[in-house]
Each structure stands twice: as structure tokens, then as C-alpha cells.
Design a protein around this motif. Structure first.
Motif, PDB file in Angstrom:
ATOM      1  N   GLU A 159      51.293  65.937  95.787  1.00 47.59           N
ATOM      2  CA  GLU A 159      51.227  64.662  95.667  1.00 47.59           C
ATOM      3  C   GLU A 159      52.422  63.929  96.203  1.00 47.59           C
ATOM      4  O   GLU A 159      52.093  62.720  96.831  1.00 47.59           O
ATOM      5  N   LEU A 160      53.546  64.468  96.129  1.00 48.54           N
ATOM      6  CA  LEU A 160      54.568  63.817  96.807  1.00 48.54           C
ATOM      7  C   LEU A 160      54.517  63.664  98.506  1.00 48.54           C
ATOM      8  O   LEU A 160      55.248  62.876  99.081  1.00 48.54           O
ATOM      9  N   ASP A 161      53.660  64.619  98.910  1.00 46.03           N
ATOM     10  CA  ASP A 161      53.472  64.427 100.401  1.00 46.03           C
ATOM     11  C   ASP A 161      52.515  63.393 100.563  1.00 46.03           C
ATOM     12  O   ASP A 161      52.357  62.765 101.957  1.00 46.03           O
ATOM     13  N   GLU A 162      51.565  63.033  99.808  1.00 48.89           N
ATOM     14  CA  GLU A 162      50.831  61.737 100.023  1.00 48.89           C
ATOM     15  C   GLU A 162      51.591  60.619 100.267  1.00 48.89           C
ATOM     16  O   GLU A 162      51.102  59.655 101.096  1.00 48.89           O
ATOM     17  N   TYR A 163      52.788  60.438  99.557  1.00 44.22           N
ATOM     18  CA  TYR A 163      53.613  59.044  99.846  1.00 44.22           C
ATOM     19  C   TYR A 163      54.089  59.260 101.384  1.00 44.22           C
ATOM     20  O   TYR A 163      54.237  58.032 101.898  1.00 44.22           O
ATOM     21  N   ALA A 164      54.424  60.445 101.915  1.00 47.01           N
ATOM     22  CA  ALA A 164      54.960  60.548 103.353  1.00 47.01           C
ATOM     23  C   ALA A 164      53.721  60.218 104.375  1.00 47.01           C
ATOM     24  O   ALA A 164      53.943  59.505 105.514  1.00 47.01           O
ATOM     25  N   VAL A 165      52.523  60.711 104.117  1.00 45.34           N
ATOM     26  CA  VAL A 165      51.300  60.198 104.751  1.00 45.34           C
ATOM     27  C   VAL A 165      50.922  58.664 104.707  1.00 45.34           C
ATOM     28  O   VAL A 165      50.894  57.985 105.680  1.00 45.34           O
ATOM     29  N   GLU A 166      51.046  58.218 103.439  1.00 44.06           N
ATOM     30  CA  GLU A 166      50.861  56.887 103.331  1.00 44.06           C
ATOM     31  C   GLU A 166      51.935  55.817 104.169  1.00 44.06           C
ATOM     32  O   GLU A 166      51.470  54.889 104.826  1.00 44.06           O
ATOM     33  N   GLN A 167      53.306  56.268 104.140  1.00 37.42           N
ATOM     34  CA  GLN A 167      54.421  55.466 104.826  1.00 37.42           C
ATOM     35  C   GLN A 167      54.237  55.745 106.190  1.00 37.42           C
ATOM     36  O   GLN A 167      54.142  54.592 107.014  1.00 37.42           O
ATOM     37  N   ALA A 168      53.743  56.776 106.804  1.00 33.74           N
ATOM     38  CA  ALA A 168      53.314  57.046 108.151  1.00 33.74           C
ATOM     39  C   ALA A 168      52.255  56.125 108.560  1.00 33.74           C
ATOM     40  O   ALA A 168      52.240  55.327 109.739  1.00 33.74           O
ATOM     41  N   LEU A 169      50.970  56.116 107.693  1.00 33.90           N
ATOM     42  CA  LEU A 169      50.024  55.186 108.001  1.00 33.90           C
ATOM     43  C   LEU A 169      50.425  53.809 108.046  1.00 33.90           C
ATOM     44  O   LEU A 169      49.917  52.832 108.916  1.00 33.90           O
ATOM     45  N   GLN A 170      51.190  53.435 107.178  1.00 36.26           N
ATOM     46  CA  GLN A 170      51.451  51.783 107.309  1.00 36.26           C
ATOM     47  C   GLN A 170      52.488  51.694 108.348  1.00 36.26           C
ATOM     48  O   GLN A 170      52.332  50.517 109.124  1.00 36.26           O
ATOM     49  N   VAL A 171      53.497  52.463 108.785  1.00 41.13           N
ATOM     50  CA  VAL A 171      54.077  52.257 110.189  1.00 41.13           C
ATOM     51  C   VAL A 171      53.359  52.033 111.398  1.00 41.13           C
ATOM     52  O   VAL A 171      53.288  51.152 112.105  1.00 41.13           O
ATOM     53  N   VAL A 172      52.132  52.729 111.659  1.00 37.87           N
ATOM     54  CA  VAL A 172      51.253  52.667 112.965  1.00 37.87           C
ATOM     55  C   VAL A 172      50.420  51.476 112.395  1.00 37.87           C
ATOM     56  O   VAL A 172      50.041  50.724 113.697  1.00 37.87           O
ATOM     57  N   GLU A 173      50.125  51.482 111.210  1.00 40.22           N
ATOM     58  CA  GLU A 173      49.096  50.191 111.057  1.00 40.22           C
ATOM     59  C   GLU A 173      49.780  48.805 111.430  1.00 40.22           C
ATOM     60  O   GLU A 173      49.152  47.724 111.890  1.00 40.22           O
ATOM     61  N   ALA A 174      51.054  48.860 111.200  1.00 38.57           N
ATOM     62  CA  ALA A 174      51.729  47.495 111.648  1.00 38.57           C
ATOM     63  C   ALA A 174      52.056  47.387 113.076  1.00 38.57           C
ATOM     64  O   ALA A 174      52.729  46.169 113.474  1.00 38.57           O
ATOM     65  N   GLY A 175      51.808  48.471 113.905  1.00 34.30           N
ATOM     66  CA  GLY A 175      51.789  48.263 115.284  1.00 34.30           C
ATOM     67  C   GLY A 175      51.069  49.053 116.084  1.00 34.30           C
ATOM     68  O   GLY A 175      49.715  48.684 115.707  1.00 34.30           O
ATOM     69  N   GLU A 176      51.301  50.079 116.549  1.00 34.72           N
ATOM     70  CA  GLU A 176      50.390  50.855 117.477  1.00 34.72           C
ATOM     71  C   GLU A 176      50.838  52.363 117.321  1.00 34.72           C
ATOM     72  O   GLU A 176      52.105  52.570 117.622  1.00 34.72           O
ATOM     73  N   GLY A 177      50.002  53.470 116.999  1.00 37.50           N
ATOM     74  CA  GLY A 177      50.436  54.534 116.986  1.00 37.50           C
ATOM     75  C   GLY A 177      49.434  55.632 116.593  1.00 37.50           C
ATOM     76  O   GLY A 177      48.324  55.504 116.314  1.00 37.50           O
ATOM     77  N   GLU A 178      50.002  56.862 116.277  1.00 40.81           N
ATOM     78  CA  GLU A 178      48.941  58.129 115.782  1.00 40.81           C
ATOM     79  C   GLU A 178      50.021  59.092 115.009  1.00 40.81           C
ATOM     80  O   GLU A 178      51.063  58.864 115.018  1.00 40.81           O
TER      81      GLU A 178
END
Length: 259
Positions: free
Chosen positions: A37-56
Motif C-alpha cells: 500500500e505504501l508503494d501505491e502512493y509512490a506510483v500515484e505521485q509519479a503519475l501525477q508528475v508525468v501527467e502535469a507535463g510529459e513523461g513515462e
């Protein structure tokens, strides 16, 4: 384009009856596993970063065959690709060996940032992010409650008991996030279907240039010497209120030193 690698772990379900095996390692066969569950937060934050710009976003895990389920969950959430390091020799590895395998895997990938959850829900040590950062020769900004990425600069807020810190790092950075960063998204039906077409590479120790003698329980720097089962839950004490319930409640609280 920002490329983020997120390290995730396949852990025993915390709601199950977790036990240890005869060699004092966690029994991962007798209970269902899932993405920590704690890693789900890391995935979420990574997705938010790339969604705010461009990335993978690429997700990496180390574990047995079933650990691929943790990668699939992250792909269903929206990650682009996954890597599963699986090798029988890895079984029983401690945090130091795990950090070595993760670092070697991350080195094979293109990345700007590396995200971790603050700890795993099974071991709870919280040291793997900084161990990986040390092996990669990168700065680590840990226990982030809030993350802001602006170009090649990462700013986090770390909340303590009495104060908050703002920490900034630039270039390639390892970041660990807490469960205060915001709820992780649930995979949508569209995300679940799309994940079936996303690649998951499977690597062995040989693919990482590592030997079996560098990992595994027999080569661990740390080990569990003994374990004691949690005592069964006992029945609570029932107090019948015969007009003196308040007094009995205060006496009970005082006996436990709550008042």
C-alpha cells in the motif's frame, strides 16, 4: 520528458494471518500477496508528475513469480512499463542485497527520478531508498508529504512532529513518499484493459551482472534469530452499570494509568 522509475514490492496481505517459516523468514506462500500500500502512493505521485507535463513511468520489483502482480497493479493504475527481477537465488535477501539488485536494475533503465514508498508494509525498515541512492551515487530526499517537480529540480515537504522542512534537490534524485501525499487512484476498467498490452520485462541476476553469492538468505548481513507468535486476543472485561458505572470507568482508567 521526465522519466521516473518507481520501485515497488509484493508483500503479504496485512489483513491475512501472516506467519514465519521454519527458517524465520516471512511465509509468502500461505497468504495472499499484493502491491504494498505504501508503494501505491509512490506510483500515484509519479503519475501525477508525468501527467502535469510529459513523461513515462516504469515500475521495478524484485521477488518471486507472483511478484509480477505488483507490477500489473501499477500498470493498471497508469504506469507505462514494468520490470520484474526474478531469480531463485534472491529468496531470503535482506535490505542490503535487495538494494543492490534494485540499483543494478535501475542502472539499466533511463531515468530522471526514482520514487519509493517510505517503507514496505511487511518489513517496515524504510532504509532501502537511501541504500539505493547511495549505490547509485544520487542524493535522496525522503519521507516526502508533498512533492513539486520543476524541470530538473525536486522540492519536497517533510512533516515532523513539531515542524515541517522544505528540501530541494536537482538533477537525478531518489525520493521516498509517505502516505500523506494523497490517496492513490483505483485502477479503472480502461486502465485494467490497457495494462494487458503494456510490457513487463523479466530479468535474472545474470542480466544484472550479479552473482548468487551476493544475495539470498545465506549471504544476508541481517537475519531474524527467533520469532514468537502473537498471543490470541482475549475477551474484554464487561462492567454492568448498576448506578456506579462512572465510578467503575474512572477506576478502570486509573488502573491502566490513563488518568
Amino acid at each position: 520528458m521526465t522519466k521516473i522509475v518507481v520501485a515497488v514490492k509484493y508483500v503479504p496481505d496485512a489483513t491475512g494471518d501472516r506467519t514465519f517459516t521454519s527458517d524465520n523468514t516471512v511465509d509468502r506462500e500461505g497468504v495472499d500477496g499484493l502491491l504494498s500500500e505504501l508503494d501505491e502512493y509512490a506510483v500515484e505521485q509519479a503519475l501525477q508528475v508525468v501527467e502535469a507535463g510529459e513523461g513515462e513511468v516504469t515500475v521495478v520489483t524484485v521477488g518471486p513469480e507472483d511478484a509480477a502482480d505488483a507490477v500489473r497493479k501499477a500498470l493498471q493504475m497508469g504506469a507505462d512499463a514494468g520490470v520484474h527481477v526474478v531469480d531463485d537465488a534472491i529468496a531470503g535477501s535482506d535490505a542490503f542485497a535487495t538494494s543492490l539488485v534494485l540499483a543494478k536494475a535501475i542502472e539499466k533503465l533511463e531515468y530522471d527520478l526514482v520514487f519509493f514508498g517510505m517503507a514496505s508494509t511487511d518489513a517496515g525498515m524504510g532504509i532501502v531508498p537511501t541504500l539505493v541512492a547511495e549505490r547509485l551515487g544520487l542524493p535522496a530526499v525522503t519521507f516526502a508529504s508533498e512533492i513539486t517537480v520543476d524541470g530538473d529540480t525536486v522540492t519536497i515537504r517533510r512533516d515532523g512532529d513539531v515542524a515541517s522542512q522544505e528540501i530541494t534537490a536537482s538533477g537525478k534524485v531518489v525520493v521516498s513518499v509517505t502516505d500523506q501525499t494523497g490517496e492513490a487512484r483505483y485502477p479503472s476498467f480502461k486502465g485494467i484493459m490497457a495494462a494487458k498490452k503494456k510490457p513487463i520485462d523479466e530479468w535474472s541476476l545474470a542480466d544484472l551482472g550479479l552473482e548468487a553469492s551476493e544475495v539470498g538468505g545465506d549471504n544476508a548481513w541481517t537475519a531474524v534469530d527467533s520469532t514468537t507468535p502473537r498471543p490470541p486476543r482475549t475477551a474484554g472485561e464487561v462492567v454492568t452499570d448498576e448506578g456506579d458505572g462512572g465510578t467503575k470507568l474512572v477506576e478502570f482508567l486509573a488502573s491502566k494509568k490513563f488518568v
